[in-house]
Motif scaffolding. Sequence first.
Motif, short mmCIF file in Angstrom:
data_model
loop_
_atom_site.label_atom_id
_atom_site.label_comp_id
_atom_site.label_asym_id
_atom_site.label_seq_id
_atom_site.Cartn_x
_atom_site.Cartn_y
_atom_site.Cartn_z
N ARG A 209 49.27 40.79 32.53
CA ARG A 209 49.89 41.93 31.84
C ARG A 209 48.85 42.70 31.03
NH1 ARG A 209 54.42 38.33 30.95
NH2 ARG A 209 53.55 37.78 28.91
N ALA A 210 47.93 41.96 30.38
CA ALA A 210 46.89 42.64 29.62
C ALA A 210 45.98 43.45 30.53
CB ALA A 210 46.07 41.61 28.83
N ALA A 211 45.72 42.89 31.71
CA ALA A 211 44.90 43.64 32.66
C ALA A 211 45.60 44.92 33.08
CB ALA A 211 44.59 42.75 33.87
N ARG A 212 46.95 44.81 33.26
CA ARG A 212 47.68 46.03 33.61
C ARG A 212 47.63 47.04 32.46
NH1 ARG A 212 51.26 42.35 36.29
NH2 ARG A 212 52.56 42.18 34.41
N TYR A 213 47.60 46.51 31.22
CA TYR A 213 47.49 47.43 30.08
C TYR A 213 46.16 48.18 30.13
CZ TYR A 213 46.88 48.93 25.25
OH TYR A 213 46.66 49.67 24.13
N VAL A 214 45.11 47.44 30.42
CA VAL A 214 43.80 48.09 30.54
C VAL A 214 43.81 49.11 31.66
CG1 VAL A 214 41.36 47.69 31.05
CG2 VAL A 214 42.61 46.11 29.56
N LEU A 215 44.52 48.73 32.72
CA LEU A 215 44.63 49.67 33.83
C LEU A 215 45.36 50.94 33.41
CD1 LEU A 215 44.16 50.16 36.87
CD2 LEU A 215 46.38 49.07 37.28
N GLY A 216 46.39 50.75 32.56
CA GLY A 216 47.10 51.94 32.06
C GLY A 216 46.20 52.83 31.22
N VAL A 217 45.35 52.18 30.41
CA VAL A 217 44.40 52.96 29.62
C VAL A 217 43.46 53.73 30.53
CG1 VAL A 217 42.51 52.80 27.95
CG2 VAL A 217 44.57 51.40 27.65
#
Length: 757
Positions: free
Chosen positions: A374-382
């Motif tokens: 999920r954190a990786a997806r957050y970075v992806l969103g950034v």
Amino acid sequence: MPPAVARPQTALAHSTLLKMGVWIAGVIALATLVSYFHLLRSVRDEALAQLARYVEARAPREQALFVLAEDNHALLKTSLEERIRAWSHEDPSARFDSLYVREPDGAIRCRLENFDGMKMPGGMVSEGVEPDDDLRRRFVASFDVLAQHGPAMHVRFTNTYISLPEGAISIYWPDYPDWCRKVAPMLSVVRTRKSQANPPSDSSELWRSSQRDKNPERRMVWSNIYRDKVSKGWVVSISTPVDIEGRLVATIGHDVLLEELMARTVNDHLPDAYNIIFRDDGTLIAHPELMKDGSSNASDVLTATGQQPDASISQEQRAHLKSTFERVKGRQPGQVIVEDPEYGEYIAVTRLKGPGWYFATVLPQNVVTRPALRAARYVLGVGVLSLVLALAIMYRVLNVQLSRPLLAFTRAADQVTAGDFKVSLDTSRNDELGRLASAFQLMTEEVQRREEALRQANEGLEQRVEERTRELKALHQQLVGVARQAGMAEIATNVLHNVGNVLNSVFTSATLAREQLTGMKLEHVGRVGGLLEENQASLATFLTQDERGRVVAPFLIQLGQHLTEDRQEILSLLDDLGRYTAHIGTIVKVQQNYASAPKLHEPVQVAELLEDALRINVTALGRSDIQVERHIAPLPPVVTDKHKVLMILVNLISNARYAMDSVPAGQRLLSLRIDTPVEGRLRVSVTDNGVGIAQEMLTSIFQHGFTTREGGHGFGLHASALAAQDLGGSLVARSEGPGRGATFILELPCQDGGRKA
């Protein structure tokens, strides 16, 4: 058609957008990868710490019942020893004989006259065992202990029992109160517990635990779990031997229901994890998938060589459980978390006091990695937001090349939308926008031509719509007239139907009056007058001495009585004729009022209206030899329209009479019922034992013109249903089918008789 527009040779911003996308994608991929590995380590440590705290917190909760069982056994053991010592100086025979008696099958069981298995313990002594005073003392002491402590312990335990090594048992088991009456007379020592509910292996295990050589510490022993045939739930049995002066005198036992423990184990778990419980020998106690309702014994994870494996567990499941068991057994002392890399799981384990079972929580490793993802997806969103920012910069650069020409296209489109097809665009550019401008101008010219053709077509269509509207209005007026005539015909039909019913009663009353007048024999009065005139000169002598004269006075007295009675009957018939003719007038008024505002209602006695309806049909009912039963509840006056109610009741009674034509004479029964009002509603029922009504016809019989009787018109029930609705009530039919009779229920609003509607 306009010429086709050629596709552009090169895209205006394609190469620029492609280069920017590749650059931003590389940045996003690198940031996502670094964030994932960093967070994975932190999340894993936190998840394992939470897992360890969870199993340590669950242990006291899950072992509470087992600790309570140990406390119960300690209490029972102390109480039993005290009771046995208390009875050692007393003769137990009287108490024993008041509680137990030897049955014809040879076993000693509880006396029926004093026994209540829901409130007191039961007991039995096996066939062939002759109880001496020592056994009687221990048996009575067992009864006293169970009577004192059994009810309180039953709150958490299925039963409590005390078995004696000679082949006797006392048991408090309210769920199976007559067990001691039904158990086989030969209750062996090995099977001193309820043999119907437990496998012999469990009984043998607990029996062996009571032997000193098998259990020198005289400790509490826990059996394997099994499915109880009475409660249908999973149960574990607990046994504690009781020795006095080095001799085994009794064995205390509990059966513990495990349904709550197993339900909590399966249902109360950490998110995405699951719990299991198993014994030290590998026997499975609780599992979210394998402990099914159909199984009767616990599954053995480690099947011994030569034994048949449990068919309910697949080879893959057995291998998985075996791996989990071996990891738990092989952990270091004090180690709470173990890892099973073969199946990608973390296992947190603790032992429960009492039976010493293992309670384990299994958490898949992919659950631990999920937050990192999920954190990786957050970075992806950034990164996506970064891409948006880059596109904004590109928008600024391309504004001159794209935005301004597109604004010109937008204005041109607004002109076309407003109906102005004279647009002017820059067609001198040698790129995609220039070609688009040329194509747009060709399109506007074509749209203008089609718009003109559509306008002309709409003018012709509006003219045709106006003509058709005038035709529909004329047709509507015709339909309204036809509907009015049909409604008038329906009202006239209803009037004729109801008037016909009343005229039948009028004709019957007139016929009876004529027959009464014909049978009065008034010619005898003339003959008496002639005799008196002939003997006028010696009238006194004639009346006192002549044989004919002496009967004149009695004859005149009797004649006067007959004439008085005939007059009363004729007056009664004339009253009926007056009431019938008045009812005919009200029928016509009722039908006229269907289309007008309702009149004021008046207080009426529904029971009297029912009697009037019977009088109207009395002659027809008498000719048909129909017996009438009345079930009339006392009622106050009801505010309603009595004429409509009378019309409905007359129709229902008349229809019931026709429905019983096929019933043999003497068996025809008409039942009339008025029930006490419920929730402001009054119900009047008319029931016959006639031909009955098919289920599919229970609603269609109220339709206008529908009838099943030869010569019928299908108007009476239709008019009655309409009248019931006009009164604020309803009329329904019920029947169990052809040949089973029928009941018609008139339901009316029950208003206070002192008010007017």
